[in-house]
Design a protein around this motif. Structure first.
Motif, PDB file in Angstrom:
ATOM      1  N   THR A  34       0.836  -1.201   0.000  1.00 44.53           N
ATOM      2  CA  THR A  34       0.000   0.000   0.000  1.00 44.53           C
ATOM      3  C   THR A  34       0.869   1.248   0.000  1.00 44.53           C
ATOM      4  OG1 THR A  34      -1.507  -1.218   1.399  1.00 44.53           O
ATOM      5  CG2 THR A  34      -1.916   1.116   1.171  1.00 44.53           C
ATOM      6  N   VAL A  35       1.989   1.165   0.701  1.00 42.65           N
ATOM      7  CA  VAL A  35       2.875   2.320   0.791  1.00 42.65           C
ATOM      8  C   VAL A  35       3.743   2.427  -0.462  1.00 42.65           C
ATOM      9  CG1 VAL A  35       4.654   3.433   2.200  1.00 42.65           C
ATOM     10  CG2 VAL A  35       2.856   2.126   3.300  1.00 42.65           C
ATOM     11  N   GLY A  60       5.952  -6.318  -0.871  1.00 40.80           N
ATOM     12  CA  GLY A  60       5.913  -7.656  -0.296  1.00 40.80           C
ATOM     13  C   GLY A  60       5.043  -7.739   0.944  1.00 40.80           C
ATOM     14  N   GLY A  61       4.514  -6.604   1.396  1.00 45.02           N
ATOM     15  CA  GLY A  61       3.638  -6.626   2.566  1.00 45.02           C
ATOM     16  C   GLY A  61       4.318  -6.066   3.796  1.00 45.02           C
ATOM     17  N   SER A  62       3.501  -5.488   4.690  1.00 43.76           N
ATOM     18  CA  SER A  62       4.037  -4.865   5.901  1.00 43.76           C
ATOM     19  C   SER A  62       4.824  -5.853   6.744  1.00 43.76           C
ATOM     20  CB  SER A  62       2.898  -4.289   6.741  1.00 43.76           C
ATOM     21  OG  SER A  62       2.148  -3.375   6.005  1.00 43.76           O
ATOM     22  N   SER A  63       4.231  -7.035   6.953  1.00 47.04           N
ATOM     23  CA  SER A  63       4.873  -8.000   7.849  1.00 47.04           C
ATOM     24  C   SER A  63       6.195  -8.489   7.276  1.00 47.04           C
ATOM     25  CB  SER A  63       3.953  -9.192   8.085  1.00 47.04           C
ATOM     26  OG  SER A  63       2.730  -8.751   8.604  1.00 47.04           O
ATOM     27  N   ALA A  64       6.196  -8.778   5.972  1.00 47.66           N
ATOM     28  CA  ALA A  64       7.427  -9.248   5.340  1.00 47.66           C
ATOM     29  C   ALA A  64       8.499  -8.164   5.417  1.00 47.66           C
ATOM     30  CB  ALA A  64       7.160  -9.620   3.893  1.00 47.66           C
ATOM     31  N   PHE A 169     -14.610  -9.457  -2.011  1.00 50.37           N
ATOM     32  CA  PHE A 169     -13.171  -9.719  -2.171  1.00 50.37           C
ATOM     33  C   PHE A 169     -12.439  -8.854  -1.162  1.00 50.37           C
ATOM     34  CE2 PHE A 169     -15.206 -10.478  -6.237  1.00 50.37           C
ATOM     35  CZ  PHE A 169     -14.825 -11.795  -6.456  1.00 50.37           C
ATOM     36  N   ILE A 170     -11.905  -9.484  -0.136  1.00 44.67           N
ATOM     37  CA  ILE A 170     -11.277  -8.715   0.936  1.00 44.67           C
ATOM     38  C   ILE A 170      -9.778  -9.001   0.954  1.00 44.67           C
ATOM     39  CG2 ILE A 170     -13.390  -8.679   2.299  1.00 44.67           C
ATOM     40  CD1 ILE A 170     -12.168 -10.859   4.052  1.00 44.67           C
ATOM     41  N   PRO A 171      -9.004  -8.072   1.491  1.00 48.08           N
ATOM     42  CA  PRO A 171      -7.553  -8.284   1.488  1.00 48.08           C
ATOM     43  C   PRO A 171      -7.162  -9.495   2.333  1.00 48.08           C
ATOM     44  CG  PRO A 171      -8.148  -6.237   2.629  1.00 48.08           C
ATOM     45  CD  PRO A 171      -9.385  -6.772   2.020  1.00 48.08           C
ATOM     46  N   GLY A 172      -6.186 -10.244   1.873  1.00 48.69           N
ATOM     47  CA  GLY A 172      -5.710 -11.418   2.593  1.00 48.69           C
ATOM     48  C   GLY A 172      -5.030 -11.038   3.897  1.00 48.69           C
ATOM     49  N   THR A 173      -4.769 -12.040   4.718  1.00 47.11           N
ATOM     50  CA  THR A 173      -4.287 -11.757   6.071  1.00 47.11           C
ATOM     51  C   THR A 173      -2.873 -11.199   6.108  1.00 47.11           C
ATOM     52  OG1 THR A 173      -3.822 -14.112   6.135  1.00 47.11           O
ATOM     53  CG2 THR A 173      -5.726 -13.355   7.359  1.00 47.11           C
ATOM     54  N   LYS A 174      -2.116 -11.315   5.015  1.00 43.54           N
ATOM     55  CA  LYS A 174      -0.760 -10.761   5.081  1.00 43.54           C
ATOM     56  C   LYS A 174      -0.755  -9.256   4.831  1.00 43.54           C
ATOM     57  CE  LYS A 174       0.936 -10.915   0.408  1.00 43.54           C
ATOM     58  NZ  LYS A 174       2.061 -11.099  -0.459  1.00 43.54           N
ATOM     59  N   HIS A 175      -1.912  -8.712   4.454  1.00 43.57           N
ATOM     60  CA  HIS A 175      -1.992  -7.281   4.180  1.00 43.57           C
ATOM     61  C   HIS A 175      -2.311  -6.500   5.442  1.00 43.57           C
ATOM     62  CE1 HIS A 175      -1.685  -7.182  -0.158  1.00 43.57           C
ATOM     63  NE2 HIS A 175      -2.399  -8.274  -0.203  1.00 43.57           N
ATOM     64  N   ASP A 226      -4.800 -12.221  -1.890  1.00 38.97           N
ATOM     65  CA  ASP A 226      -3.444 -12.049  -1.365  1.00 38.97           C
ATOM     66  C   ASP A 226      -2.589 -11.165  -2.261  1.00 38.97           C
ATOM     67  OD1 ASP A 226      -3.427 -13.291   1.105  1.00 38.97           O
ATOM     68  OD2 ASP A 226      -3.424 -15.266   0.186  1.00 38.97           O
ATOM     69  N   GLY A 227      -3.047 -10.953  -3.468  1.00 43.07           N
ATOM     70  CA  GLY A 227      -2.291 -10.080  -4.362  1.00 43.07           C
ATOM     71  C   GLY A 227      -2.601  -8.628  -4.074  1.00 43.07           C
TER      72      GLY A 227
END
Lengths: 343, 447
Positions: A34-35, A60-64, A169-175, A226-227
């Motif tokens: 997102t950023v 790659g996602g906040s957590s990654a 369609f909701i964002p996956g848990t890694k987002h 997840d994308g």
């Protein structure tokens, strides 16, 4: 034999270039997708306006991103992690265990989360958090009883909504977006419909009830994406009844394909999000590795440039792309200038 | 005579029917029908394959070719020394350059006597991100300050789409938004007639670097083409010698025992390992353990070398095997050592096969994205390396990574660029395969 000589010298050249590869001159950033758009705008402008090389921004996602951030200190680790949520205590501990102690937390603005559907689809124009909860929760409250979600149409629980199959369609848990979606929409809807109280009354502990509130149904009416938003957009394109979760900036760039729904009667735009009227928004952060500040050329300049009024202010290029400017940007600027680390 | 034979057949009903060349019996008919059916299936399969290919090529070309065209704003622009100094003193220098250009552009348009209402905001909406280009030009050519310079600067992505016909009046509802308002269409039409806005060939797409998400017009694939090229050099320089040496040893010198069998099985297994596994390996070994830089074509090349090695070894061994043993025997017979026999006689004859295998391996590596994801080559990497050798260790992207990146951006012009990138990637692949075919034709020996 010239073949053997050639390959030997090739190996030698490669070895030499690998050996000298130890002075990184660019800022290295990774994290939230997102950023990423905002960071790419800043990185490009930074390269154009300063004599430092253009920073490298990975997604790659906040957590990654935070996981890579916490890998340690050194030139082969990243300098900045972008995140669409605040760093968690567990991640701070992980960082500390690997020697990453001086972390500067920078909040540079807000991003609105909007619910949008196909422009030619049914008229989803007004949502309440309760509607989303009723549509997507595995157990809902019907006539004072907690039952497995019986709804298949939006009109089943709210006659004002169109008679269309429920499909979200909701964002996956890694987002990071998922967390905001859960906290500000699903949890709010859980309380609003009274399901939360009913769960507590049925003997669940508060924590269990909160977790149960955030669950989504698994019968295929709620789809984790997840994308990124382009994937959500593709799904919406293919499903006229689909409702998707998007960032405000993405929606504004695709107004010819999407129509947006109001949440609690407020239309999402930069003004309503900045004022807090629109209920679903989230702060965006980046985290700077303090130990790298004096080592990586341009790191501090990049951070200061990012939060400067000219970039992240209400008239800057980030706002123009859809970022909601942080009203407290001034204190953030002072904090970055003073290199204030997290406590 | 014929009658007699027929009579004979009729007279002996118990005897097996004699077949005639002119008249097919039922069994032959069945067999022929089966063959005809099989041929038909084959033709259907090929037709279906061709249809898919045509569809694919058509989709790629129709979506990708527009990326090679771009709407630009043409103007002879003069910048004064004072303007230059003023812009250089600002924090966001490029914004000042843009404002100055917008003001100058507005004046020129008014001078032309164009009857349209517009203000600085309107002009800025129609322009792409021009500040960076202007600043880069004047920083490189300070002697041009004060003199008119013919600029061709990218227009906004919506203007670009309007000229290409993928964005029209129906797509802007009501008052419009901050990207475009309905009256802008008329202004674009007017400016196009007056020659201020035109469509030109987009050289920047081929030579440029990636751009921020709000600057779709400025994005180019050049830097990532270079990144891919550098990786291929690393792969070629490492995988070819190692692969060929390994296969020559295994094929010609190694004793046949359980250990070499074990190695052989493992090489075959390695060829089937998903590429993302090599990416994780690269991250752990090359970056975290060996301390190599992130996002560097050198590391990408090393990872892809691991991926390509099995392909090269397998194809090299196959082509060594296909050299007839009589060649070896003859060489050994006239007194050559084993090594001389291999290097002077077997290897040159196996070369076309080795080269083909290598190029196919390289082509496979060229299209790989997954391992690059983990070593940091997928992302916003917008720079050319300072020097050729520096390019190996400096951050760079690769073509498939760049295409993947563009495909996920919100502005539609980036999707178009992703298709355009696919065209360039395919040109690369086709020319590599062409080289493989030419080399094979040139060196092939038939026995």
């Amino acid at each position: 034999m010239s073949f053997v000589k050639l390959s030997a010298s090739a190996l030698a050249i490669t070895a030499v270039s690998a050996g000298s590869a130890l002075a990184r001159d660019n800022v290295q950033v990774a994290g939230s997708s997102t950023v990423l758009p905002y960071a790419s705008i800043v990185a490009e402008a930074f390269g154009e306006n300063f004599d430092f090389p253009t920073p490298v921004v990975e997604s790659g996602g906040s957590s990654a991103g935070l996981a890579r951030f916490c890998e340690g200190v050194g030139e082969n680790t990243i300098d900045i992690a972008n995140a669409s949520r605040a760093i968690r205590p567990g991640e701070v501990e992980e960082c500390a265990a690997n020697g990453v102690t001086d972390i500067i937390e920078v909040r540079f603005g807000y991003d609105g989360i909007v619910f949008a559907s196909q422009i030619d689809g049914p008229a989803f124009t007004a949502f309440e958090p309760a509607d989303i909860f009723n549509a997507l929760a595995p157990t809902v409250l019907v006539d004072g009883e907690l039952v497995d979600n019986p709804y298949t149409m939006w009109s089943d629980f709210n006659p004002e909504l169109p008679e269309a199959e429920i499909l979200a369609f909701i964002p996956g848990t890694k987002h990071g977006t998922r967390e905001v979606f859960e906290e500000q929409v699903v949890a709010a809807g859980c309380e609003a419909t009274g399901a939360f109280e009913a769960m507590m009354a049925s003997g669940m502990s508060e924590d269990d009830a909160e977790d149960a509130c955030l669950a989504v149904r698994t019968d295929g009416r709620s789809v984790d994406i997840d994308g990124d938003y382009t994937e959500t957009l593709a799904r919406i394109d293919a499903n006229p009844n689909g409702i998707g979760v998007f960032g405000l900036a993405f929606y504004e760039n695709n107004t010819d394909k999407l129509k947006v729904a109001t949440m609690s009667g407020v239309a999402p735009n930069t003004e309503t999000i900045a004022s807090g009227e629109y209920p679903v928004s989230r702060p965006l952060f980046f985290y700077i590795k303090g130990a790298h500040l004096d080592v990586i050329p341009g790191l501090k300049e990049y951070a200061e440039f990012f939060v400067s009024d000219a970039i992240a202010g209400p008239d800057g290029p980030l706002s123009n792309y859809g970022l909601v400017s942080d009203p407290e940007l001034g204190s953030t600027q002072a904090m970055v200038a003073a290199e204030e680390t997290m406590q | 005579m014929t009658d007699a034979a027929t009579d004979g057949l009729a007279a002996a009903p118990g005897k097996k029917k004699r077949s005639s060349l002119l008249e097919l019996d039922a069994r032959t008919k069945r067999r022929n029908a089966a063959e005809a059916r099989f041929k038909a299936y084959g033709i259907i399969a090929i037709t279906a394959g061709l249809c898919f290919l045509v569809g694919l090529v058509w989709a790629i070309l129709s979506n990708g070719l527009p990326a090679f065209q771009q709407a630009v704003v043409k103007l002879d622009y003069t910048m004064t020394q004072e303007q230059f100094d003023e812009a250089e003193a600002a924090v966001l220098k490029t914004a000042v350059y843009t404002d100055q250009f917008v003001a100058y552009f507005s004046d020129r348009v008014r001078e032309q006597g164009i009857e349209a209402e517009f203000d600085a905001d309107t002009i800025e909406r129609l322009l792409g991100k021009v500040g960076g280009t202007i600043r880069a030009f004047y920083r490189e050519n300070p002697d041009h300050i004060g003199q008119p310079v013919a600029f061709e600067l990218s227009a906004a992505s919506r203007v670009d789409r309007y000229l290409k016909g993928t964005f029209d009046r129906g797509d802007v509802s009501g008052e419009g938004n901050r990207f475009f308002v309905p009256s802008d269409f008329d202004l674009v039409d007017t400016l196009q007639e007056a020659g201020f806005i035109a469509q030109v060939f987009n050289w920047n797409f081929i030579t440029g670097v990636d751009s921020g998400v709000d600057n779709a017009g400025g994005a180019g694939i050049g830097a990532s083409v270079l990144g891919s090229f550098l990786m291929m050099i690393v792969v070629l320089l490492l995988a070819l010698p190692i692969g060929v040496a390994a296969s020559i040893y295994l094929e010609e010198f190694a004793p046949k025992n359980w250990f070499t069998d074990f190695i052989e099985v493992n090489i075959s297994n390695l060829a089937a390992v998903p590429s993302i596994v090599f990416g994780i390996l690269g991250l752990a070994v090359f970056i975290q353990f060996a301390g190599m830089p992130q996002s560097a074509p050198l590391v990408g090349g090393l990872v892809l070398t691991l991926m390509t090695l099995p392909t090269i070894i397998i194809s090299t061994r196959a082509s060594l095997k296909s050299v007839p043993p009589s060649i070896r025997d003859a060489a050994l017979g006239v007194g050559a050592s084993k090594m001389q026999a291999v290097f002077h006689h077997v290897l040159p004859l196996a070369a076309p096969g080795i080269l083909t295998g290598t190029i196919i391996g390289l082509a496979q590596a060229l299209g790989e994205t997954a391992p690059l994801l983990l070593i940091g080559m997928v992302g916003f990497i917008a720079r050319y390396p300072d020097s050729f050798l520096g390019g190996f260790e400096g951050p760079n992207s690769a073509m498939p990574a760049q295409i993947y990146n563009w495909a996920s951006r919100s502005d539609v012009v980036f999707t178009e660029k992703a298709w355009g990138g696919i065209i360039i990637l395919l040109i690369f692949l086709v020319s590599m395969n062409l080289i493989a075919i030419l080399l094979r034709r040139r060196f092939e020996r038939r026995w």
